[in-house]
Design a protein around this motif. Structure first.
Motif, short mmCIF file in Angstrom:
data_model
loop_
_atom_site.label_atom_id
_atom_site.label_comp_id
_atom_site.label_asym_id
_atom_site.label_seq_id
_atom_site.Cartn_x
_atom_site.Cartn_y
_atom_site.Cartn_z
N ALA B 231 -2.40 -3.50 -6.00
CA ALA B 231 -1.23 -3.94 -5.06
C ALA B 231 0.01 -3.58 -5.67
CB ALA B 231 -1.46 -5.37 -5.14
N HIS B 232 0.11 -3.67 -6.86
CA HIS B 232 1.35 -3.19 -7.29
C HIS B 232 1.80 -1.82 -7.13
CE1 HIS B 232 4.26 -2.60 -11.17
NE2 HIS B 232 5.07 -3.10 -10.20
N ALA B 233 1.09 -0.99 -7.22
CA ALA B 233 1.02 0.63 -7.25
C ALA B 233 1.37 0.73 -5.82
CB ALA B 233 -0.27 1.23 -7.30
N ILE B 234 0.81 0.14 -4.66
CA ILE B 234 1.06 0.10 -3.23
C ILE B 234 2.54 -0.37 -2.92
CG2 ILE B 234 0.67 -0.33 -0.92
CD1 ILE B 234 -2.28 -0.76 -1.76
N SER B 235 2.87 -1.34 -3.57
CA SER B 235 4.13 -1.60 -3.38
C SER B 235 5.24 -0.69 -3.84
CB SER B 235 4.45 -3.07 -4.10
OG SER B 235 5.78 -3.64 -3.94
N LEU B 236 4.89 -0.38 -5.25
CA LEU B 236 5.84 0.70 -5.64
C LEU B 236 6.14 1.86 -4.86
CD1 LEU B 236 7.71 1.30 -8.14
CD2 LEU B 236 5.70 2.16 -9.33
N GLU B 237 4.79 2.41 -4.50
CA GLU B 237 5.09 3.70 -3.70
C GLU B 237 5.93 3.44 -2.25
OE1 GLU B 237 2.71 3.93 -0.34
OE2 GLU B 237 4.39 5.72 -0.28
N ALA B 238 5.46 2.00 -1.79
CA ALA B 238 6.17 1.92 -0.68
C ALA B 238 7.62 1.90 -1.01
CB ALA B 238 6.00 0.46 -0.14
N THR B 239 8.24 1.28 -2.07
CA THR B 239 9.81 1.09 -2.31
C THR B 239 10.23 2.60 -2.68
OG1 THR B 239 9.16 -0.96 -3.79
CG2 THR B 239 11.23 0.28 -4.06
N LEU B 240 9.48 3.30 -3.32
CA LEU B 240 9.98 4.65 -3.46
C LEU B 240 10.30 5.48 -2.20
CD1 LEU B 240 7.78 5.67 -6.62
CD2 LEU B 240 10.34 5.29 -6.59
N LEU B 254 3.42 3.69 4.67
CA LEU B 254 4.26 2.47 5.30
C LEU B 254 5.60 2.40 5.14
CD1 LEU B 254 1.41 -0.32 5.09
CD2 LEU B 254 2.19 1.19 7.14
N GLY B 255 5.81 2.64 3.60
CA GLY B 255 7.29 2.73 3.24
C GLY B 255 8.10 3.61 3.74
N LEU B 256 7.63 4.79 3.94
CA LEU B 256 8.53 5.80 4.85
C LEU B 256 8.87 5.17 6.41
CD1 LEU B 256 9.65 8.34 4.17
CD2 LEU B 256 8.19 9.30 5.43
N LEU B 257 7.87 4.56 6.88
CA LEU B 257 7.93 4.16 8.09
C LEU B 257 9.29 3.25 8.12
CD1 LEU B 257 4.57 3.83 9.40
CD2 LEU B 257 6.12 5.58 10.11
N ILE B 258 9.06 2.21 7.18
CA ILE B 258 9.97 0.96 7.21
C ILE B 258 11.38 1.66 6.87
CG2 ILE B 258 10.60 -1.14 5.63
CD1 ILE B 258 7.88 -1.36 5.04
N GLY B 259 11.42 2.68 6.00
CA GLY B 259 12.78 3.12 5.74
C GLY B 259 13.26 3.91 6.94
N ASN B 260 12.68 4.62 7.75
CA ASN B 260 12.89 5.26 8.79
C ASN B 260 13.55 4.32 9.87
OD1 ASN B 260 12.63 7.84 8.10
ND2 ASN B 260 10.55 8.11 8.87
N GLY B 261 12.70 2.99 9.93
CA GLY B 261 13.09 2.07 11.09
C GLY B 261 14.38 1.18 10.64
#
Lengths: 326, 304, 324
Positions: B231-240, B254-261
């Protein structure tokens, strides 16, 4: 003389996920002023819970569900938390089993003593409270009390810590002290000292003492009267001398017989056959039935009531006075 | 020590064996069961995204800029319904999220497994061989663990640059220490137990002792750490990825999608950023809940 | 006591040394140091000059020596983008980051400990369950996403707080900070709350776990047996015992607050070190990256040292020799 403590048919049950544990199920005895009563039994007999019930310190999931605990005319079992709080450490004190764990390791001994005084006398000044604490330490035989008070619990030895606990118990001049296995956690050589100390103090201050223990030697040395507990009930009580030399209840007989010093050299040690029944699943009738040499039909169907056999002795056995069939 | 022990006897029921008992314990928490169900759904979506997704948002031919920034539930001219709306380029959010889950979960799980393999090996070796080797290894582990993971990841990416492989390397390097520490701790407990001495007396090889005897008993804590770390890794990757430093646009997590949006939030087109975020949240929370329950089951101090 | 401090300080120095080696190694060995430290736009003469200045034509050990010496002098290169000394840029931004981190820490502790203790005392109550559920959420949600949510709700929708930037500052007691102005506080609140959320969850869980364990201890029962008021039992006996692990974790986690501020500062456009480093990584402004790494390592090592010393003060068993 009216007793200061009268426990009448006390019942303390624990409501666990596995079922109801009847830790204390119909315990009655009295303690008179200045008297030393020994409450003995093995692990699981309910003796410690009895002590905690008197203090109102039974932890969840336990509750006092029946009976009365009359202390100087008031029923402890019916008291509010505020009333209980003003009672504890003040008119009834308790000494715990393991002094290592009963003193808070991160607070100085002085702090823990002063707070016991201030909890019941908010007007007292800190220096006065410290003086009282210092005197109490001196009374229990701790040298250089002024310096030692500033120390932390881990800097004391086991015996010293227990003396500190005793000092704390006596700080507010209680009428009754409950000592729960006071010597069990101590080295054998220290046990005698601590017991002697407690006895001396209680005599000097006319404080009543309820000594809860599984160690018969301790009780024999210090008690005036003895109550023997088994599976949540008091099976025999009476004056110390006659009860020990002529036990009437089969369990008490077994207990006295199994003390190593009672047995002759070279003979196999006597023991009581069988095991204590699970407190979740007590049998109907007498709880000792599966281990008793004198068991009869009546024992299986009804719980024996305490029978007065004279000389202030009470026994819960329908076959009292009979000898076991050999 | 406790004064209450003389009133609490052993429960007389005999516990069921192994797997059944495990499931019984786990099911005690309805919440954990629910979380497990949710996570299984997410796993399913991630695995089968290309087949169950309504559109393929990365097929440039099917994406029309005319459909951009449609609110959730709208229809386009061709009659397609965009349940979660579309993003700035006209891609269907629902499909993007499905594919995004695939990437996020894949990277997170993969890095977790690699980190576990490496960390467990090192931890077990350290515990088994002891001495100076152990001290040195654990020192390194301690120092690394005292640095926050995000910082380590940033440093690694700063030095090595961006990309899928480098992100995975960064994630592995961040995580291995947790696994090493856990593995060593449980191995130490096991090592001192008698059956290891017995095996050594039989002159079994070190490798065999470690693999066949010590490791199976360390599995339980490793699984707990594994779930929580994933879970932590997924969160970290999303942040990066959100920061633009992780995965490239060709592998949108998902992180990139959030960032783009993110930029569209200020104009009120919240769905482009929020829905991927919700998906991310559900994923992480469900894994954490399952991990929490696993930890409670395996924790000896909380046993009844 | 002093022996203890000296020993820990020495250990810290060793760690610093090792980290400087790693940073140096990372920068100089991975990839071409010329690319790393010299702006891509420099012409050949500039490159030669810098190579000589930085000693890149010397043997590696000498280079490392220069690196250390320069680091001491505070010269860690010049930013490609801004043209200013990297160290100076970072130090300029530090107060903003520190302000954010400290305020977050305050929020996390002031709210976290009472909530956690309450949840520990009444674990089956509805409020406790809510608190614990909330803490799982707080723990799971990535910081950046919480930030986005906060902006969406409180800025865009409700308009209660501004969404970006730092507010006005004022100076009191020689400290310049934005907490002294209303405008400053309104800008500070959302990012601080965002940063604090993760920490808040940790503190709550720690306080709850500690409470649950401590409340069962015999000394708590003994304190009650003395007739001590329940409020004092909790305030003095319980709290002092759970503070030890909490302080340790908080102290160490302060470092992670600084690390996570990189994310929060980016989301809220807060002008601190964190935003600077993210931008620099993006822009490949390597001298800043190097300088930031060294500063961060220094902060961390110092923090660890301080926490260790603080811990020994709090737990008398560690401080006074002869503790079992």
């Amino acid at each position: 003389m009216k007793p200061i403590l009268q426990i009448e048919n006390l019942q303390t049950h624990f409501f666990t996920k596995a079922g109801v544990v009847k830790a204390v199920d119909g315990v009655s005895f009295d303690i008179n002023a200045g008297e030393v009563v020994g409450l003995v039994g093995e692990s699981g007999s309910g003796k410690s819970i009895t002590g905690f019930s008197v203090m109102g310190l039974v932890d969840a999931p336990g509750k006092i569900v029946g009976g009365r605990i009359m202390f100087q005319g008031e029923d402890i079992a019916a008291m509010s938390p505020q009333q209980l709080q003003s009672l504890r450490g003040n008119r009834i004190s308790m000494i715990f089993q393991d002094p290592m764990m009963t003193l808070n390791p991160v607070l100085r001994v002085e702090t823990q003593m002063v707070e016991a005084i201030k909890a019941h006398d908010s007007m007292i000044s800190k220096s006065e409270a410290r003086a009282r604490a210092r005197d109490a330490l001196g009374l229990v035989g701790i040298s250089a009390p002024e310096e030692r008070m500033r120390a932390y619990p881990h800097q004391f030895s086991g015996g010293m810590r227990q003396r500190v606990s005793i000092a704390i118990a006596m700080l507010n001049r209680p009428d009754l002290i409950i000592a729960d296995e006071p010597t069990t956690a101590l080295d054998v050589t220290i046990q005698g000292q601590v017991i002697h100390e407690m006895q001396r103090l209680c005599e000097a201050t006319k404080t009543a003492l309820l000594c809860i223990t599984h160690d018969l030697a301790v009780v024999a040395g210090i008690a005036d009267r003895i109550c023997v507990m088994y599976a949540g009930r008091v099976v025999e009580q009476g004056p110390i001398a006659s009860t020990i030399s002529q036990p009437l209840h089969p369990y008490t007989r077994g207990l006295m017989g199994s003390v190593p010093s009672q047995n002759r050299r070279g003979q196999p040690l006597q023991q009581i056959d069988g095991m204590v029944p699970s407190l979740l699943n007590l049998p109907s009738g007498c709880a000792f039935q599966n281990r008793c040499a004198m068991v009869s039909d009546k024992c299986l169907s009804e719980i024996p009531e305490p029978i007065d056999v004279g000389e202030q002795r009470l026994v819960r056995c329908v076959n009292v006075g009979q000898e076991p069939a050999s | 020590m406790s004064n209450v022990t003389d009133a609490k006897p052993q429960a007389t029921a005999v516990p069921a064996s192994g797997l059944k008992k495990f499931w019984a314990d786990f099911s005690e928490s309805r919440l954990a069961l629910f979380a497990l169900a949710v996570f299984s759904t997410i796993l399913f979506i991630a695995l089968f995204a290309p087949w169950i997704s309504p559109t393929n948002p990365y097929d440039l031919g099917s994406v029309d800029i005319m459909n951009s920034r449609l609110p959730p539930g709208s229809e386009d001219f061709a009659g397609n319904v965009y349940w979660l709306g579309t993003d700035g380029a006209g891609r269907d959010m629902l499909s993007s999220i499905f594919y995004g889950l695939r990437v996020s979960l894949g990277v997170g799980a993969f890095s977790g497994i690699v980190a576990m393999a490496i960390g467990a090996t090192i931890g077990l070796a350290a515990a088994y061989f002891g001495g100076r080797l152990e001290t040195i290894i654990m020192r390194i582990v301690d120092i690394q663990l005292s640095f926050p993971s995000i910082l380590m990841a940033l440093i690694i990416l700063a030095i090595f640059g961006k990309g899928v492989d480098k992100t995975i390397i960064a994630l592995v390097l961040v995580q291995w220490a947790y696994y090493a520490r856990t593995a060593r701790a449980s191995a130490l407990v096991e090592k001192n137990k008698e059956y290891v001495e017995a095996a050594q007396c039989l002159a079994l090889s070190d490798r065999r002792i470690i693999l066949s005897h010590i490791m199976p008993n360390c599995l339980a804590p490793m699984i707990v750490v594994g779930t929580l770390q994933t879970a932590h890794a997924i969160s970290l990757e999303a942040t990066l990825s959100f920061l633009g430093l992780g995965l490239p646009i060709t592998e949108p997590s998902l992180g990139l999608l959030i960032g783009n949006g993110f930029e569209y939030m200020y104009t009120g087109d919240f769905w482009i950023s929020i829905f991927p975020g919700v998906a991310l949240l559900i994923t992480i929370v469900s894994i954490n809940l399952v991990g929490d329950q696993l930890r409670d089951i395996f924790n000896p101090r909380l046993q009844k | 006591m002093t022996a203890f401090i000296l020993r820990r300080s020495l250990q810290s120095l060793i760690v610093l040394f090792v980290m400087s080696l790693l940073v140096f190694g990372g920068v100089n060995m991975v990839g071409d140091p010329v690319d790393m430290l010299i702006s891509p736009e420099a012409d050949q003469m500039e490159i030669d000059r810098v190579i000589r200045d930085l000693g890149l034509d010397r043997p590696v050990t000498e280079q490392y020596w220069y690196f250390l010496v320069n680091a001491f002098k505070g010269e860690l290169g010049r930013s490609f983008i801004f043209g200013e000394p990297a160290l100076k840029l970072i130090i300029q931004r530090m107060p903003a980051t520190m302000e954010l981190a400290l305020f977050s820490l305050l929020l996390a502790v002031v709210f976290g400990i009472p909530l956690g203790v309450y949840a520990g005392l009444k674990p089956e109550g509805k409020l406790s369950r809510t608190i614990m559920a909330g803490s799982i959420l707080g723990f799971s949600m990535p910081t950046f996403w919480v930030g986005i949510l906060l902006i969406m709700f409180f800025s865009v929708n409700l308009g209660w707080f501004p969404s970006t930037g730092r507010g006005e500052t004022a100076t009191y007691f020689g400290m310049t900070s934005s907490i002294f102005t209303a405008d400053g506080l309104s800008h500070l609140f959302l990012p601080a709350f965002n940063l604090a959320l993760f920490k808040l969850s940790s503190v709550i869980r720690l306080a709850r776990a500690g409470t649950r364990e401590v409340i069962l201890q015999d000394y708590i029962k003994f304190a009650r047996a003395k007739g001590v008021q329940e409020s004092r039992v909790i305030r003095v006996h319980l709290l002092k015992n759970i503070m030890i692990p909490i302080v340790t974790v908080i102290g160490l986690e302060f470092g992670s607050l600084i690390a996570f501020s990189t994310v929060t500062e980016t989301v809220f456009a807060w002008p601190g070190m964190g935003k600077l480093i993210i931008d620099s990584i993006y822009n490949l402004d390597r001298p800043i990256i190097v300088a930031y790494l060294m500063i961060i390592v220094l902060i961390f090592v110092t923090l660890n040292l301080v926490v260790d010393i603080l811990y020994s003060f709090l737990d008398p068993r560690v401080r006074i020799k002869g503790a079992k």
